[in-house]
Design a protein around this motif. Structure first.
Motif, PDB file in Angstrom:
ATOM      1  N   GLU B  79       0.841  -1.206   0.000  1.00 50.11           N
ATOM      2  CA  GLU B  79       0.000   0.000   0.000  1.00 50.11           C
ATOM      3  C   GLU B  79       0.872   1.250   0.000  1.00 50.11           C
ATOM      4  OE1 GLU B  79      -3.964  -1.478   2.398  1.00 50.11           O
ATOM      5  OE2 GLU B  79      -3.153   0.500   2.845  1.00 50.11           O
ATOM      6  N   ARG B  80       1.949   1.190   0.793  1.00 47.68           N
ATOM      7  CA  ARG B  80       2.857   2.341   0.873  1.00 47.68           C
ATOM      8  C   ARG B  80       3.485   2.615  -0.494  1.00 47.68           C
ATOM      9  NH1 ARG B  80       4.252   0.500   5.811  1.00 47.68           N
ATOM     10  NH2 ARG B  80       6.050  -0.666   5.027  1.00 47.68           N
ATOM     11  N   SER B  83       1.123   4.252  -2.753  1.00 43.72           N
ATOM     12  CA  SER B  83       0.811   5.651  -2.432  1.00 43.72           C
ATOM     13  C   SER B  83       1.948   6.585  -2.815  1.00 43.72           C
ATOM     14  CB  SER B  83       0.494   5.779  -0.944  1.00 43.72           C
ATOM     15  OG  SER B  83       1.665   5.510  -0.194  1.00 43.72           O
ATOM     16  N   ARG B  84       3.129   6.021  -3.126  1.00 42.06           N
ATOM     17  CA  ARG B  84       4.294   6.863  -3.418  1.00 42.06           C
ATOM     18  C   ARG B  84       4.570   7.038  -4.903  1.00 42.06           C
ATOM     19  NH1 ARG B  84       8.100   3.917   0.986  1.00 42.06           N
ATOM     20  NH2 ARG B  84       7.254   4.892   2.853  1.00 42.06           N
ATOM     21  N   ALA B  88      -0.258   9.144  -7.899  1.00 45.79           N
ATOM     22  CA  ALA B  88      -0.985   8.292  -6.954  1.00 45.79           C
ATOM     23  C   ALA B  88      -2.404   8.796  -6.723  1.00 45.79           C
ATOM     24  CB  ALA B  88      -0.228   8.229  -5.625  1.00 45.79           C
ATOM     25  N   ASP B  89      -2.661  10.075  -7.095  1.00 45.20           N
ATOM     26  CA  ASP B  89      -4.031  10.567  -6.896  1.00 45.20           C
ATOM     27  C   ASP B  89      -5.026   9.893  -7.838  1.00 45.20           C
ATOM     28  OD1 ASP B  89      -2.822  11.674  -9.065  1.00 45.20           O
ATOM     29  OD2 ASP B  89      -3.681  13.685  -8.811  1.00 45.20           O
TER      30      ASP B  89
END
Lengths: 244, 825
Positions: B79-80, B83-84, B88-89
C-alpha cells in the motif's frame, strides 16, 4: 346358398333384395332399393342410368366397397353381407378388379409396374411376367417403361384396364371408364373390355350414363331411383356403328 | 366478380374451420421456432447485464499486484509503495490481501468434505447494502453476502465467509465451522463471494469444480495467523479514479515495488486478466453466437417446414384457383384466399410463439439465476429482441404462402382445372430410380418412388428436419467432446496409478525437509515422489504467449511421469514437453525454441521473474493445454534445485481417498490434497449442469421434428388419399398401406438424419475450433460424437419421421373409399 339359374350355371354375382339407404339431414335417401341381379362369368353387362339413379352405389356394393343396409350379396357363391373387414379386403384382392373414370394410376410407378401392382396384390405367381403379358394384350408392350404422365389419356386407361386384368380376378368393375376420353379412344377401350369378357370369361360390369356405350353390352340393366327398371339381353352392336 | 372483402373473409373463415388442425399444427411449429429463438436471443444481454451489475456493485479491482508463488511482502509495504508513485491521486482505493492455498475440512455428522481451497485474508470495512444485498469485507473486490452475516468491520477473529457455490454443492449452511490446513478452525458466519471467485479457478489458474475447491474469506490478521504468515501479505487490489490510466499506473507501480521490495517477484495485472471475468464475458458473447446459430437453425427448420406445408396446402387449392381464373376473377382477388391462410398461420404462430417464448424466457431466467454465480442478476425481458424474432416468424408463413400462389397464378386455367393435374403431372426424379434394379414388387418399390416423385418437397422436409436435428447433434456433441477430453485426461493422469493423489505443499521446501519425512510413513503412503509445479508463461518467437503450469519430473520413486506422443520426453535442464494444442497455438514443433517466463528463486521467500530459452523436446498426450513438463534437471533452471512444492502419493492398500486426505490434512507443510483426476472430475461435474440445458433444447428439437414429421405426413396422406383409396379398392390391407407410408417417411427421416448429423458436425467443429478455442483455450477440447448422440439423432430424425404416419391410421381406417375414388382433387 347359391341358386343355380334355369340353365344350371351358378351366378358369379348374386344380389337378392339389396338395399342401400342413407340417413341424410333427418331424411332417408334410398340409393338402392330391393335390387335383384345375377351376373354370370363371361357376361358384359352395362348398368345404365341417369345421375343419382344408384348405379355407382350398386357398383360399390358389388365391389365390397360399401355394405348393403338390407338384402344379401353373394360373390362366387359366397355370402359377403356381414363379412368382416379383413374378409372384404381379401375378397377384393382375389375376386374383383376395378377400373376408374380418372384412371387412378400410381404416378411414381411405370406402366408395367402399375399393371404389376394388380398381379402383386392378387398374389399371382410371377407377377412381372403376368403384367408384361397383359400389357402386351392391351397393346402397350412398347410403353412399359413409361410413367403415367408420359402416356395419353387412352393409354392411361388401357394401363388401368391391364392393372385390373393382371389381378386375374373373375370380376371387373368399371365406373364410367370412357368418361374422360374422346370418342375414338373410348371405343378402343370398350373393344378391349368386350374382348376380355369373351376371351377370359371375366364378368365385366360397366357403369355409365351413356346409352351409346350400352349398345356394345351383352346385357343392359337400367336403373332409376335406386331400382332396376329394365334388365334385358342385348345383341352387341359393332364398334364401328357406335355414335357418340 | 365484384365481391367485397367480407366475401373472401367469410370464405377464408370456412377454410379455417375445416383446416384448423393443420393451421394450429403449422402455427405450433413456427411457435416453437419463434419462441426458442426469441428466448435464446436475450441470453447475452442478461449475462452481460448481470456481469456489469455484479462486478460494478462489488467494485472489482482495476489493478492487482499479484505475488509469484512463495513471494511475500511485509504488511503495509505494498500500500505504501502504491501511495508513493507519481500520479498516486489516480488511485481511489487500495487494499492488501493474503491469499494462501489450503485444505478445507468441512466434514460434519453424516458428511465428509475434505477438499482443496484457498484462504483470502482481507482488510474489512463496515458493511453496506446494494439492491438489498449486504456487501461486506474490503472496499475493493468486496464480498456480496448471500446468506448469514458478513465479515466484522473490525477484529481479527477467525470468522469467515464461505463461497456459496462450494457450500451449496457440499450441503454446508451458515453458521458452520470448518478446519483448514495446519489445524486452524474458521467459524463460517455467512456465505458470499467476490468478483474473482464468481468462477472457481484453482491454484495456478487451473479449473476446479464448485464442489471441489472452496474459498474462505477471513480478516487479514486471522489469515496471517492461520497460515503462519504473520504480518505478511502477497496481494494488493486497487480501484482507480475515473479517467486514470491503468497502464501508466501499473508500470509506475511495478517499478516502485521493484525498487522498494527487491526480491518480491510479482506482476501487476488488470481487470481484463481476471480469468473468471474473462470467462463470464467471453462466454456470454460466444454462447450467444452459438445460441444464435441454434436459434437460426431452429427457426430455419420451422420456416422450411412451414413453407413446405403451406405450399402443399395452397397447391391443393390450385384447381379452385383455376376455376376462378376460368370464371374471370382477377388474379389479385384469387390470391387473397391462400394468402389469408398464410396470415392465419402467421397469427397463430406468433401468438403461440409469444407464449412459447415467454415460457422459454422464464425457464432460461430461472436457469440463469440458478446457474450464474453472480449476486446481481439482470433478467428483464428484452422485448426488442423478442419482437425482431416474432417479426421474422410472422413473415415466414406469408412468404411461404406467396410463392405457391404466385406459381399457381401463372398456370393457365385449363391446366389448373384439368382432372388429375396434381397426381399425373410428373414423376419427379422417380424415373432415375426406375432404372435401378431395386428388389421387390410394385408395392415394395412405391415408397422410394414416392420419395423421388416430389424432390422439392422431399428436400424441404429433409432440410427442415435436418436443421433441427443438427441443433440436437451439435449440442449433444459438445457434451461428448467434453467427456472425451476428460476421459483422455483421466487416461493420461491415472495411467500409472489410478488412486494417485496430488499433494500441494504450503510453499517451496527442500526435498529432504524434516516436516516432509512423516509422509514416507507406510501408514500414510505406500509410495511418494516430490516434484515442482509452478505457473509460468511460454512465449513463441513470434510473441504468442500462453500460460502453463510447469512440472518437473519426480525426484524419487516415479508414481507418474509424462510420456511423449511426439518427439521425446525432456532430458536436459532446458528442455520442455508441452501439449500438442500448446505446440499448435505457439506454432512450434519438437526441436523448436521457446522462451519460458517463470519465477526464479533468489533467496528465502525471494523470487524474481526470469525468461529462459527452452527447447521443445516433444508433445504429450494430455488434451489440456496448460501442463508442461521439464526433467528433474529443470529444477536448476528455475532456481529450485533440490526443492519441491508438490508430492505425488499413492495411499496404502485398503485406505480410501477420504481417509488418506484426512490423515494428510494435519501434516505440517501440506496445503491441499486432491485426486490426480480432480481437474477432469471438476469438468465432469460442470458438464452435468450444462447437460440439463442441453437436454431441454434437445427435447424441444425432437418435438419440433415430430411436428414437422406429423404435418408432412398429414398433408401427404391428404394428397395421396386417392392412391390409398385405389389400393384399398384392390384389397391392399391398411397395415400394408401404413407400412409403405412408414417406409417412405423413414427414408426421408434417414436422409434428414444424415444431413442433420453432417450439419451438426460442421457446427460442432466450429464450436470447438473457433468458439471454445477463444473462451477455453486451456482445455484443448477433443471433437467427438458418441454412439449415443448418433442414436439420439436417429431417434429424432428417422424415428420421429417413421412414427408420424402411425398417427394417420385412424384416418386411413375411416376413409370413405368410394367417395375418395370419385373425388377428383
Amino acid at each position: 346358398m347359391p341358386r343355380p339359374d334355369r340353365d344350371g350355371s351358378e351366378p358369379l354375382i348374386d344380389l337378392r333384395g339389396v338395399s342401400r339407404h342413407y340417413e341424410i339431414g333427418g331424411g332417408t335417401v334410398k340409393a338402392l332399393d330391393e335390387v335383384d341381379l345375377r351376373v354370370h362369368p363371361g357376361e358384359f353387362v352395362v348398368i345404365l342410368g341417369a345421375s343419382g339413379s344408384g348405379k355407382t352405389t350398386l357398383l360399390n356394393v358389388i365391389g365390397a366397397l360399401d355394405t348393403p343396409t338390407a338384402g344379401s350379396l353373394l360373390i362366387g357363391g359366397r355370402e359377403i353381407t356381414g363379412a368382416s373387414r379383413r374378409e372384404l379386403f381379401a375378397l377384393r384382392r382375389h375376386e374383383i378388379g376395378f377400373i376408374f373414370q380418372s384412371f387412378n394410376l400410381f404416378p411414381g410407378l411405370t406402366a408395367l409396374e402399375n399393371v404389376q401392382f394388380g398381379a402383386d396384390v392378387a398374389a399371382r405367381p410371377d407377377p412381372r411376367a403376368a403384367a408384361r403379358d397383359v400389357l402386351e394384350r392391351v397393346g402397350l408392350g412398347d410403353r412399359a417403361p413409361h410413367f403415367p404422365h408420359e402416356l395419353s389419356g387412352g393409354e392411361q386407361q388401357r394401363v388401368a384396364i391391364a392393372r385390373a386384368l393382371a389381378a386375374g380376378n373373375p370380376i371387373v368393375l368399371a365406373d364410367e371408364p370412357t368418361g374422360e376420353l374422346d370418342f375414338a379412344t373410348g371405343v378402343q377401350i370398350l373393344e378391349l373390355l368386350h374382348d376380355v369378357t369373351h376371351t377370359a370369361g371375366t364378368a365385366v360390369l360397366v357403369v355409365t350414363h351413356n346409352r351409346e356405350i350400352a349398345r356394345v353390352a351383352d346385357r343392359i340393366v337400367e336403373l332409376s331411383s335406386g331400382g332396376i327398371v329394365a334388365d334385358e339381353p342385348n345383341v352387341p352392336a359393332a364398334m364401328s356403328d357406335l355414335r357418340w | 366478380m365484384a365481391r367485397g372483402p367480407r366475401f373472401w373473409l367469410r370464405w377464408s373463415w370456412r377454410d379455417l374451420r375445416t383446416r384448423w388442425p393443420l393451421v394450429v399444427a403449422i402455427g405450433l411449429l413456427l411457435a416453437g421456432g419463434i419462441g426458442l429463438a426469441a428466448g435464446l436471443a436475450s441470453m447475452r444481454d442478461w449475462r452481460i447485464g448481470s456481469n456489469d451489475a455484479s462486478f460494478g456493485a462489488l467494485r472489482v479491482h482495476d489493478l492487482r499486484v499479484e505475488a509469484e508463488e512463495g513471494a511475500y511482502a511485509p504488511a503495509g509495504a505494498l500500500e505504501r509503495a502504491a501511495s508513493r508513485i507519481a500520479g498516486a491521486d489516480g488511485i481511489a482505493a487500495a487494499t492488501e490481501r493474503l491469499i494462501s492455498p489450503t485444505q478445507i475440512d468441512a466434514s460434519a455428522a453424516g458428511r465428509t468434505v475434505i477438499t482443496p481451497g484457498q484462504i483470502i485474508g482481507v482488510e474489512t470495512e463496515p458493511a453496506r447494502e446494494v439492491d438489498g444485498v449486504e456487501v461486506s469485507g474490503p472496499s475493493v473486490d468486496s464480498i456480496a453476502i448471500r446468506d448469514g452475516r458478513g465479515l466484522p468491520a473490525r477484529g481479527d477473529e477467525p470468522v469467515g465467509v464461505l463461497d456459496p457455490q462450494y457450500a451449496d454443492e457440499n450441503g454446508i449452511e451458515a453458521p458452520a465451522r470448518i478446519r483448514v490446513a495446519g489445524g486452524g478452525t474458521v467459524a463460517v458466519s455467512g456465505l458470499g463471494n467476490s468478483p474473482e471467485t464468481f468462477i472457481v479457478i484453482g491454484p495456478g489458474g487451473s479449473f476446479s469444480s464448485e464442489a471441489d475447491f472452496g474459498t474462505v474469506f477471513v480478516p487479514l490478521a486471522a489469515a496471517q495467523r492461520l497460515t503462519g504468515r504473520r504480518d505478511q501479505v502477497n496481494d494488493l487490489a486497487i480501484a482507480l479514479e475515473p479517467g486514470a490510466d491503468p497502464e501508466r499506473i501499473a508500470a509506475r507501480l511495478e517499478r516502485r515495488i521493484g525498487r522498494e521490495l527487491p526480491g518480491f517477484a510479482m506482476s501487476v495485472t488488470t481487470t481484463a486478466d481476471i480469468d473468471g471475468r474473462r470467462i463470464l464475458y467471453d462466454d456470454a458473447d460466444n454462447d450467444q453466437q452459438l445460441f444464435d446459430v441454434f436459434a437460426f437453425l431452429i427457426l430455419a427448420g420451422a420456416a422450411f417446414g412451414a413453407f413446405n406445408l403451406i405450399s402443399r396446402t395452397v397447391e391443393a387449392q390450385r384447381r379452385e384457383i383455376g376455376i376462378g381464373m376460368a370464371l374471370g376473377v382477377e388474379r389479385r382477388r384469387l390470391a387473397v384466399r391462400p394468402l389469408l391462410l398464410g396470415l392465419q398461420i402467421a397469427i397463430v404462430g406468433v401468438a403461440l410463439g409469444v407464449l412459447v417464448g415467454m415460457a422459454v424466457n422464464a425457464w432460461l431466467r430461472g436457469l440463469l439465476i440458478d446457474q450464474l454465480p453472480l449476486p446481481f442478476v439482470d433478467s428483464d425481458v428484452r422485448w426488442g429482441r423478442f419482437a425482431a424474432r416474432a417479426a421474422i416468424g410472422f413473415a415466414i408463413p406469408l412468404l411461404a404462402a406467396g410463392w405457391p400462389v404466385w406459381r399457381g397464378l401463372r398456370v393457365t386455367p385449363i391446366e389448373a382445372i384439368r382432372v388429375g393435374f396434381r397426381t399425373a403431372r410428373g414423376g419427379g426424379l422417380a424415373p432415375l430410380l426406375a432404372r435401378l434394379p431395386l428388389p421387390g414388387g410394385s408395392l415394395a418399390q412405391m415408397p422410394s418412388r414416392n420419395v423421388m416423385r416430389a424432390p422439392r418437397r422431399t428436400l424441404l422436409t429433409v432440410l427442415a428436419s435436418a436443421a433441427v436435428i443438427s441443433v440436437a447433434v451439435s449440442m449433444s456433441g459438445m457434451l461428448d467432446s467434453f467427456r472425451a477430453t476428460v476421459d483422455r485426461n483421466d487416461a493420461e493422469e491415472l495411467r500409472m496409478a489410478p488412486d494417485r493423489l496430488a499433494v500441494n505443499l504450503a510453499g517451496f521446501m527442500p526435498a529432504d525437509a524434516p516436516e516432509l519425512r512423516g509422509l514416507d510413513d507406510p501408514a500414510v503412503a505406500e509410495r511418494t515422489a516430490g516434484r515442482l509445479a509452478l505457473p509460468a508463461t511460454l512465449r513463441s518467437p513470434g510473441g504468442e504467449e500462453i500460460e502453463v503450469v510447469v512440472e518437473t519430473a519426480p525426484a524419487g520413486t516415479p508414481i507418474w511421469s509424462p510420456r511423449a506422443s511426439a518427439g521425446s520426453p525432456p532430458r536436459g535442464p532446458r528442455e520442455i514437453l508441452i501439449a500438442a494444442s500448446a505446440a499448435t497455438d505457439l506454432d512450434v514443433e519438437p526441436g523448436g525454441r521457446l522462451t519460458l517466463i517463470h519465477p526464479e528463486r533468489i533467496g528465502r521467500d525471494r523470487f524474481r521473474t526470469a525468461a529462459t530459452p527452452v527447447t521443445v523436446s516433444g508433445t504429450h498426450a494430455d488434451p489440456f493445454r496448460f501442463p508442461a513438463f521439464m526433467s528433474a534437471a529443470g529444477a536448476a533452471t528455475l532456481g529450485l534445485d533440490g526443492w519441491i512444492n508438490a508430492i505425488d502419493l499413492v495411499p496404502p492398500r485398503g485406505v480410501d481417498e477420504d481417509a488418506a486426505k484426512r490423515a494428510l490434512l494435519t501434516r505440517p507443510g501440506v496445503a491441499t490434497i486432491e485426486s490426480a483426476s480432480a481437474l477432469g472430475d471438476a469438468l465432469e461435474q460442470g458438464l452435468d449442469e450444462f447437460a440439463a440445458v442441453i437436454r431441454v433444447v434437445v427435447a424441444i428439437a425432437i418435438v419440433l421434428v415430430l411436428l414437422i414429421a406429423f404435418n408432412a405426413t398429414a398433408i401427404s396422406s391428404d394428397e395421396r388419399a386417392r392412391e390409398y383409396a385405389t389400393m384399398f379398392a384392390y384389397g391392399v390391407p391398411v397395415r400394408t398401406v401404413l407400412r409403405m407410408a412408414v417406409i417412405e417417411s423413414l427414408i426421408i427421416g434417414l436422409l434428414a438424419t444424415a444431413a442433420g448429423i453432417g450439419l451438426g458436425l460442421l457446427i460442432l467443429s466450429w464450436v470447438i475450433n473457433v468458439s471454445l478455442e477463444e473462451v477455453l483455450p486451456e482445455l484443448g477440447i477433443v471433437g467427438s460424437l458418441s454412439f449415443g448422440t448418433l442414436v439420439l439423432a436417429a431417434i429424432a430424425g428417422a424415428g420421429a419421421m417413421a412414427l408420424a404416419p402411425l398417427l394417420t391410421v385412424r384416418r386411413l381406417r375411416r376413409m370413405d373409399v368410394p367417395s375418395t375414388l370419385r373425388v377428383v382433387e
